[in-house]
Scaffold this motif. Structure first.
Motif, mmCIF file in Angstrom:
data_model
loop_
_atom_site.group_PDB
_atom_site.id
_atom_site.type_symbol
_atom_site.label_atom_id
_atom_site.label_comp_id
_atom_site.label_asym_id
_atom_site.label_seq_id
_atom_site.Cartn_x
_atom_site.Cartn_y
_atom_site.Cartn_z
ATOM 1 N N ALA A 170 0.861 -1.181 0.000
ATOM 2 C CA ALA A 170 0.000 0.000 0.000
ATOM 3 C C ALA A 170 0.889 1.220 0.000
ATOM 4 O O ALA A 170 2.080 1.156 0.337
ATOM 5 C CB ALA A 170 -0.906 0.001 1.223
ATOM 6 N N ASN A 175 -3.937 3.380 -0.125
ATOM 7 C CA ASN A 175 -4.355 2.689 -1.349
ATOM 8 C C ASN A 175 -3.679 1.319 -1.351
ATOM 9 O O ASN A 175 -2.454 1.233 -1.374
ATOM 10 C CB ASN A 175 -3.962 3.492 -2.584
ATOM 11 C CG ASN A 175 -4.718 4.798 -2.668
ATOM 12 O OD1 ASN A 175 -5.935 4.827 -2.793
ATOM 13 N ND2 ASN A 175 -3.985 5.912 -2.580
ATOM 14 N N GLN A 177 -2.965 -2.666 -2.592
ATOM 15 C CA GLN A 177 -2.939 -3.562 -3.742
ATOM 16 C C GLN A 177 -2.772 -5.015 -3.312
ATOM 17 O O GLN A 177 -1.961 -5.335 -2.431
ATOM 18 C CB GLN A 177 -1.805 -3.165 -4.700
ATOM 19 C CG GLN A 177 -2.015 -1.790 -5.314
ATOM 20 C CD GLN A 177 -1.116 -1.507 -6.490
ATOM 21 O OE1 GLN A 177 0.004 -2.015 -6.573
ATOM 22 N NE2 GLN A 177 -1.592 -0.684 -7.411
ATOM 23 N N ILE A 208 1.918 2.567 -6.898
ATOM 24 C CA ILE A 208 0.492 2.233 -6.916
ATOM 25 C C ILE A 208 -0.174 2.754 -8.192
ATOM 26 O O ILE A 208 -0.904 2.021 -8.872
ATOM 27 C CB ILE A 208 -0.213 2.809 -5.676
ATOM 28 C CG1 ILE A 208 0.411 2.273 -4.379
ATOM 29 C CG2 ILE A 208 -1.714 2.507 -5.727
ATOM 30 C CD1 ILE A 208 0.301 0.792 -4.176
ATOM 31 N N THR A 215 -5.236 -2.156 -7.349
ATOM 32 C CA THR A 215 -5.699 -1.463 -6.146
ATOM 33 C C THR A 215 -7.093 -1.953 -5.793
ATOM 34 O O THR A 215 -8.098 -1.492 -6.328
ATOM 35 C CB THR A 215 -5.694 0.064 -6.350
ATOM 36 O OG1 THR A 215 -4.373 0.473 -6.750
ATOM 37 C CG2 THR A 215 -6.071 0.776 -5.062
ATOM 38 N N PRO A 218 -9.272 1.258 -2.159
ATOM 39 C CA PRO A 218 -8.825 2.649 -2.257
ATOM 40 C C PRO A 218 -8.736 3.287 -0.878
ATOM 41 O O PRO A 218 -9.327 2.813 0.093
ATOM 42 C CB PRO A 218 -9.917 3.303 -3.108
ATOM 43 C CG PRO A 218 -11.128 2.462 -2.870
ATOM 44 C CD PRO A 218 -10.639 1.066 -2.632
#
Length: 307
Positions: A170, A175, A177, A208, A215, A218
């Motif tokens: 992140a 955010n 992933q 990101i 992602t 969010p």
């Protein structure tokens, strides 16, 4: 730049997990938030309701730590290699405290998370037809379709006080992933009041944005993001380390004897300051044997029209 969502694991658990609250702990085989669960045990959180589709070792540990009053799940077992003896003792009334247990199917739990994430009062599904689960779980109910009169089963939403998930990476804004087995992490996050995400690494924002389709969560849904390398052990994290099959096999014997289980909690959780101590105690050779090979995904072109 300082980001308010960046926390230590101790800070995040202290801030969002309170005695008597409900906690969703998800991750299917992959990215199970073990480090967060250990911190809950370390901080001696009490009277929790735990939602977890696959109630496995992490739940057995939380129950042995006297953190859980009620479990809601759709599977109980040590990944086909043994039993969860503390969980079994509690359900059978043979442990120091009883455990309330409410059972659903996998489909039923997914439907509950979908309802919770969507703000719906219930979610319909047909898969309980012919099942005995509605006889033992009064939250599984039958309604009539307003369109054709068909009888369909419905389940209530899950809206946990806090959801805890693990992920690969992140940014500092939160955010997050995930790749590999993504499971229902997104629905779990959106169904909860607060969300803690532990990650293998915090990366720059441009990492990101360079691969936006990964992602899954969010930043607006994440309340705390915590860098916890090896935070899913003994489960695996795609691209970071493999599943520790030996530990899963050992857990059957560890949990079989209550005193051996308490000794394990003392040595591997209570006597350690945090998860970094856990990682250091295992030693570099241990982690080397679980290292993942480098198998990169092919790059894609995210270019569009010329600006």
């Amino acid at each position: 730049m300082t980001h308010a969502k960046l926390m230590t694991l101790s800070e995040a658990i202290a801030a969002f997990v309170h005695d008597g609250c409900s906690v969703s702990l998800e991750g299917f085989t992959h990215i199970i938030p073990y480090a967060a669960a250990h911190e809950i045990i370390r901080q001696q959180k009490r009277n929790l309701t735990v939602y977890r589709m696959t109630a496995d070792i992490v739940v057995d540990q939380l129950i042995a730590g006297d953190c859980v009053d009620e479990l809601v799940s759709s599977f109980i077992g040590n990944s086909s290699v043994g039993s969860l003896h503390e969980l079994r003792r509690r359900i059978e009334g043979k442990g120091p405290r009883p455990l309330r247990y409410r059972e659903y199917s996998h489909g039923g739990m997914i439907a509950r998370y979908l309802a919770g994430a969507s703000g719906l009062p219930f979610y319909p599904l047909l898969s309980y037809a012919g099942s005995d689960l509605p006889k033992i779980n009064d939250e599984i109910r039958v309604i009539e379709s307003p369109y054709d009169g068909q009888k369909i089963y419905v389940v209530p939403p899950i809206n946990a006080d806090v959801a805890i998930v693990h992920a690969q990476r992140a940014d500092a804004k939160g955010n997050v992933q995930i790749w590999g087995l993504t499971g229902i992490q997104q629905e779990v996050a959106y169904s909860a009041e607060k969300v803690i995400v532990t990650v293998e690494e915090i990366v720059d924002e441009d990492v990101i944005t360079s691969d936006p389709n990964r992602t899954l969560l969010p930043s607006h849904v994440v309340d705390a993001v915590v860098e916890v390398p090896k935070g899913a052990h003994p489960s695996f994290v795609q691209g970071y380390y493999d599943r520790d099959g030996a530990f899963y096999r050992q857990w059957n014997d560890i949990s079989k004897d209550p005193q051996t289980l308490q000794d394990w909690l003392e040595e591997w959780i209570h006597e350690l300051t945090d998860h970094s101590d856990y990682v250091a105690k295992q030693g570099p050779q241990f982690w080397d044997q679980l290292a993942s090979p480098y198998v990169p995904s092919l790059p894609v072109n995210y270019g569009s029209r010329q600006s």
